[in-house]
Design an enzyme around this catalytic site. Sequence first.
Site, PDB file in Angstrom:
ATOM      1  N   SER A 262      16.347  26.322  74.953  1.00 48.27           N
ATOM      2  CA  SER A 262      16.879  27.296  74.148  1.00 48.27           C
ATOM      3  C   SER A 262      16.018  28.206  73.063  1.00 48.27           C
ATOM      4  O   SER A 262      15.256  27.403  72.907  1.00 48.27           O
ATOM      5  CB  SER A 262      18.175  26.701  73.223  1.00 48.27           C
ATOM      6  N   ASP A 263      16.496  29.352  73.142  1.00 47.80           N
ATOM      7  CA  ASP A 263      15.796  29.803  71.911  1.00 47.80           C
ATOM      8  C   ASP A 263      16.359  29.152  70.506  1.00 47.80           C
ATOM      9  O   ASP A 263      17.195  28.608  70.618  1.00 47.80           O
ATOM     10  CB  ASP A 263      16.106  31.551  71.938  1.00 47.80           C
ATOM     11  N   TRP A 264      15.421  29.444  69.324  1.00 45.25           N
ATOM     12  CA  TRP A 264      15.765  28.340  68.196  1.00 45.25           C
ATOM     13  C   TRP A 264      17.060  28.846  67.632  1.00 45.25           C
ATOM     14  O   TRP A 264      17.268  29.789  67.246  1.00 45.25           O
ATOM     15  CB  TRP A 264      14.502  28.897  67.193  1.00 45.25           C
ATOM     16  N   GLY A 265      18.043  27.843  67.865  1.00 46.58           N
ATOM     17  CA  GLY A 265      19.363  27.972  67.412  1.00 46.58           C
ATOM     18  C   GLY A 265      20.262  28.700  68.071  1.00 46.58           C
ATOM     19  O   GLY A 265      21.310  29.246  67.739  1.00 46.58           O
ATOM     20  N   ALA A 266      19.770  29.049  69.480  1.00 42.42           N
ATOM     21  CA  ALA A 266      20.689  29.863  70.584  1.00 42.42           C
ATOM     22  C   ALA A 266      21.500  28.701  71.476  1.00 42.42           C
ATOM     23  O   ALA A 266      22.130  29.277  72.129  1.00 42.42           O
ATOM     24  CB  ALA A 266      19.606  30.414  71.509  1.00 42.42           C
TER      25      ALA A 266
END
Length: 827
Positions: free
Chosen positions: A342-346
């Site tokens: 995942s993208d950071w916090g996605a």
Amino acid sequence: MRNRLLMGRGHMPNTSLFALAFAASPHPSAATATSLMSRNTSSSTSSIATSSILSASISQSSGEQLSTFLGSSAAVSSSSTTVPTATAQNPIPGIYPSTDPSNPPSIRQDALEVVPDFNPAWQTAHTKAQNQIANYTLEQLTTIVSGSTSRCVGNIQTVDDWPGLCLNDGPLGVRLADYITAFPPGINTAATFNRSLIRTRGLFMGQEFKGKGVNIALGPMMNILRVPAAGRNFEGFGADPFLSGEAAYETILGMQQGGVQACAKHFIDNEQETNRMTSSSDVDDRTQHEIYAQPFMRSVMAGVSAVMCSYNLINDTHACQNNLTLNGILKDEFGFQGFVVSDWGATHSTLSATAGLDMEMPDSSFFGETLATFVNNGSIPLSRVRDMAQRVIASWYFLHQDEDYPAVNFNANNQGDEAINEHINVEDDHSTVVLDIGRASIVLLKNIQNALPLKKPKSILLAGSDAGLASIGPNEFANAGGDDGILAIGGGSGAANLTYLISPLEAIQIRARQDRTTVSWILNDFDLARGGNMAIGASAALVFVNADSSEGSDRTNLTSHNDAEQLILSVAAQNNNTIVITHSVGPLIVDSWINHPNITGVLWAGVSAAETGNAITDVLYGAFNPSGRLPYTIAKNAADYPASVSTSLEIPYAEGLQIDYRAFDARNITPRYEFGFGLSYTEFKYSGLNIVAVNESDNAQADLIRNWEAGYPSPIGLGSSTALWLHRPAFQVTFEVQNTGDVSGGEIPQLYLQMPPSSDEPPSVLKGFSDVFLQPGETKTVTVMLSRHSLSIWDVVAQGWRRPQGTTAVAIGASSRDFRLTGFIPL
Ligand code: BGC
């Protein structure tokens, strides 16, 4: 046949689970929705998912097509060590060679002629991973797929004697570390249109990440320049899907040869920063396949080991829990065998795992213990968590990171941490490629009466803050998030520390000493009167302007920092040899000054990192003949672009295939400078176009080829969009290019297809390019290969690649509007 498939694919990493939890997104046409639904309703294993896709396609095409897709090697064994292959074609030496990431096809000819087959290497890696995790507990498995805190931007903890992982930005070099190279950003790399330079940059980056102990480099970034003001455009490879795809392909082959795992990002439709975490990019299926997914497809073909899903929603479903894009397109259709991070916090839910997400970053808000709970209460099958962990570990083996890989030796979260930071210098002589790309990416936009190259001018004025250094070092702002002095890179996670920075002022002064040129400068953008006065009488007045942007925010206009257009006009008012040099993260509107009669030259320098002053000086003085080409269109008016930053939470990609030059062509709008444009100090003549079908004596997948030639869409299946028959060279295009001027130089011949009206394609689409260096008078033959994929359109109803009915024309030229030769595909 279906049973054979089920057995044979038994150990393909699971993909399409619980798809219904993430309902199919609304799509424009009923046909699209129907065909997509068939993929979203796939059930509990990848095998079943694949077979249901295949059975869907059987009803649309014929059973015979299906068997030909599978080919003779499809009857893979059901033994428990069998690991999947993405296509059913065995390697063929010299055509579809079995390839290890440490030894990719050579940069030049091979890149055009060979489709690397990474399946055997993936198979070996998956077998090792499967064995390694065979006895892991559920807790150990979830540890492997859940982010935690340590020295890197993203970290996976150690499990037993497996050392864990370091994931670190970014697309242009090792971020938050010292003694590294910040390579030119993607946009300038693309502007070279030069495969060798792109590959070499990738290789050097890979070596540097490895030297610092990073397992996974968070790049390249390949979102398309759909919106000219988008804040991250500089990280990517521009406005054309083919150019972006080839740049991604070469970059990844290079990076992974260097030893690091590459991570293709951000999958997908992440084309602006405004509301990037809350807005939905609403993209139709054809546009998705032909434009936005193309670089990711090429990344999979380069053997990329990781893909990062993006912050945005896609057709109202978050990208990191989007079954259609992650399981459907990426893992099934492209046959991706690595892992999705995942993208950071996605990550927004634990059930994202069932939609195809394999790793949460940077923490374990939804995975970690919660993932274990979901397994224990039956919400997520253990087999899926095994599959996630297997993909992560397999990627590590795939890159041979089990063999003496360096430990992390810096601390991205505290660069001053002397206890940990070993200050290992990984720069080597990589500045050579920084300079090479810097020079080769400069686009000469205007040159009146040979104002350039400069010829021992008696006096020079440099005007504008962008000519000189920032007041504080090369890394004045955290993550390059500010604009002071020369603009070398953009800001955000796509930035890295510069270890030095050569300004134009510095480089030009050294040259001036040699030429006995008097140099003066004014590095103030606002003292217009003084700037103008100082320009009086100078042999040449160089005005430097820039336009910056950073991750997290889009540009608010397409003009220069500090309204430096006023400085340009003040200088031009006083000096009839005014030359403008722009450092810019993306398009700028130049119409307020471009036609000023005193402006004799314009250099488009983009953002090219530490050597930019040297690169500009070499081009200004003719030590390097410019060959950079615009990787996007420069419009006369901002309103001429087909898309702009949207503040809505629903962003319809309503222009569909008509982005950038494709829109200008389709709508008959004359741009100021079109995609692919760039001048040289010499002239090139094109002749002798010849287009022939490639003789495929090996007969591989011949039935599929006949099927395609007859106009039928390709059957859908596991890895069907990356299959050999679709991507191997099918037509060879050759022509001659001659340097008819009196200085040596490089030309970038470009191949555009003009598909028949039945295709509903834009008027011209880039499908090939080359770079050729010629001495005065010299002629060379240029070869460009075309695949069936390049000659196809995506058939939304059949969910396959199809040759459009009618004749496809080939236009060879020096830009997207400057065609010199035309011919036809002999089909
Ligand atoms: C960016 C990614 C980056 C990640 C880690 C995110 O905000 O979108 O591109 O890799 O942060 O720094």
